[in-house]
Design an enzyme around this catalytic site. Structure first.
Site, PDB file in Angstrom:
ATOM      1  N   PHE A 207     -13.790   3.471   4.536  1.00 24.34           N
ATOM      2  CA  PHE A 207     -13.004   2.578   3.840  1.00 24.34           C
ATOM      3  C   PHE A 207     -12.264   3.030   2.547  1.00 24.34           C
ATOM      4  O   PHE A 207     -12.941   3.415   1.508  1.00 24.34           O
ATOM      5  CB  PHE A 207     -13.591   1.093   3.313  1.00 24.34           C
ATOM      6  CG  PHE A 207     -12.447   0.247   3.159  1.00 24.34           C
ATOM      7  CD1 PHE A 207     -11.949  -0.467   4.046  1.00 24.34           C
ATOM      8  CD2 PHE A 207     -11.869  -0.095   1.830  1.00 24.34           C
ATOM      9  CE1 PHE A 207     -10.994  -1.493   3.976  1.00 24.34           C
ATOM     10  CE2 PHE A 207     -10.804  -0.975   1.818  1.00 24.34           C
ATOM     11  CZ  PHE A 207     -10.413  -1.540   2.830  1.00 24.34           C
TER      12      PHE A 207
ATOM     13  N   ASP B  22      -4.470   2.802  10.671  1.00 23.69           N
ATOM     14  CA  ASP B  22      -5.907   2.380  11.043  1.00 23.69           C
ATOM     15  C   ASP B  22      -5.915   2.190  12.592  1.00 23.69           C
ATOM     16  O   ASP B  22      -5.900   3.050  13.388  1.00 23.69           O
ATOM     17  CB  ASP B  22      -6.329   1.375  10.099  1.00 23.69           C
ATOM     18  CG  ASP B  22      -8.118   0.966  10.244  1.00 23.69           C
ATOM     19  OD1 ASP B  22      -8.529   1.651  11.204  1.00 23.69           O
ATOM     20  OD2 ASP B  22      -8.308   0.144   9.548  1.00 23.69           O
TER      21      ASP B  22
ATOM     22  N   GLY C 147       0.901  -1.120  -0.121  1.00 24.55           N
ATOM     23  CA  GLY C 147      -0.007   0.042   0.074  1.00 24.55           C
ATOM     24  C   GLY C 147       0.685   1.396   0.039  1.00 24.55           C
ATOM     25  O   GLY C 147       0.502   2.417  -0.658  1.00 24.55           O
TER      26      GLY C 147
ATOM     27  N   LYS D  61      -6.355   7.300  10.192  1.00 30.80           N
ATOM     28  CA  LYS D  61      -7.797   6.862  10.365  1.00 30.80           C
ATOM     29  C   LYS D  61      -7.901   6.415  11.650  1.00 30.80           C
ATOM     30  O   LYS D  61      -7.431   5.657  12.243  1.00 30.80           O
ATOM     31  CB  LYS D  61      -8.071   5.801   9.582  1.00 30.80           C
ATOM     32  CG  LYS D  61      -9.528   5.376   9.533  1.00 30.80           C
ATOM     33  CD  LYS D  61      -9.846   3.983   8.403  1.00 30.80           C
ATOM     34  CE  LYS D  61     -10.949   3.812   8.784  1.00 30.80           C
ATOM     35  NZ  LYS D  61     -11.181   2.807   7.883  1.00 30.80           N
TER      36      LYS D  61
END
Length: 177
Positions: free
Chosen positions: A146, A97, A38, A125
């Protein structure tokens, strides 16, 4: 999908992060560890905006699989292969996250006695943060949704989109987190 941040907004934010990191580490070489898969797009743009001597490595962590939320255990699928003792290390990833993966990897790196270890993410996040950690640098802070695009994926799809998007529940087969 709904556009969350345009390519232009992302480029401006990455440039600002590069300037901030350059100022923070002035006079030092920076060892940058990109988290695959990512973080590769963000890292590619970020390293070009950092005006310092740098060395680059990559690592792969596993905690999501094809799910839309972390599965618990974090494993280092591919670790760095360079000595970091006494070096300033910056971990670069797409998103923080729950924080569990990056906290585990940061602790792992700290066992090698670097001068410092900091974290930079494109997205911070916060809604599901379960670990006691926050990124030292981040592009955008969101609470929920998301996010895909600009390297972030859902089941290996959407990574190559130049913008950041929020997936709707019907696009993930359930409720996006």
């Amino acid at each position: 999908m709904k556009v969350l941040y345009t390519a232009g907004e992302i480029a401006r934010k990455v440039s600002a992060l590069g300037e901030e990191i350059t100022q923070q580490y002035q006079g030092h070489e920076l060892f940058i560890v990109g988290i695959l898969k990512g973080g590769f797009m963000f890292m590619s743009d970020l390293v070009r905006s950092i005006k310092l001597p740098t060395k680059i490595e990559f690592a792969r962590l596993s905690s999501y699989g094809n799910a839309d939320s972390p599965m618990g255990d974090v494993s280092i699928v591919d670790d760095i292969h360079t000595t970091i003792t006494g070096r300033h290390v910056l971990i670069v990833d797409d998103i923080m996250d729950t924080g569990h993966s990056l906290l585990a990897f940061k602790k792992h790196l700290e066992e090698n006695r670097p001068a410092s270890v900091r974290i930079c993410t494109m997205i911070d996040k916060t809604v599901r943060r379960g670990a006691s950690i926050s990124p030292d640098y981040y592009g955008f802070r969101i609470t929920d949704g998301f996010v895909v695009g600009y390297g972030l994926d859902f089941a290996e799809d959407y990574r190559t989109l130049p913008e950041l998007y929020v997936l709707e529940p019907d696009e993930t087969g359930g409720t996006p987190k």
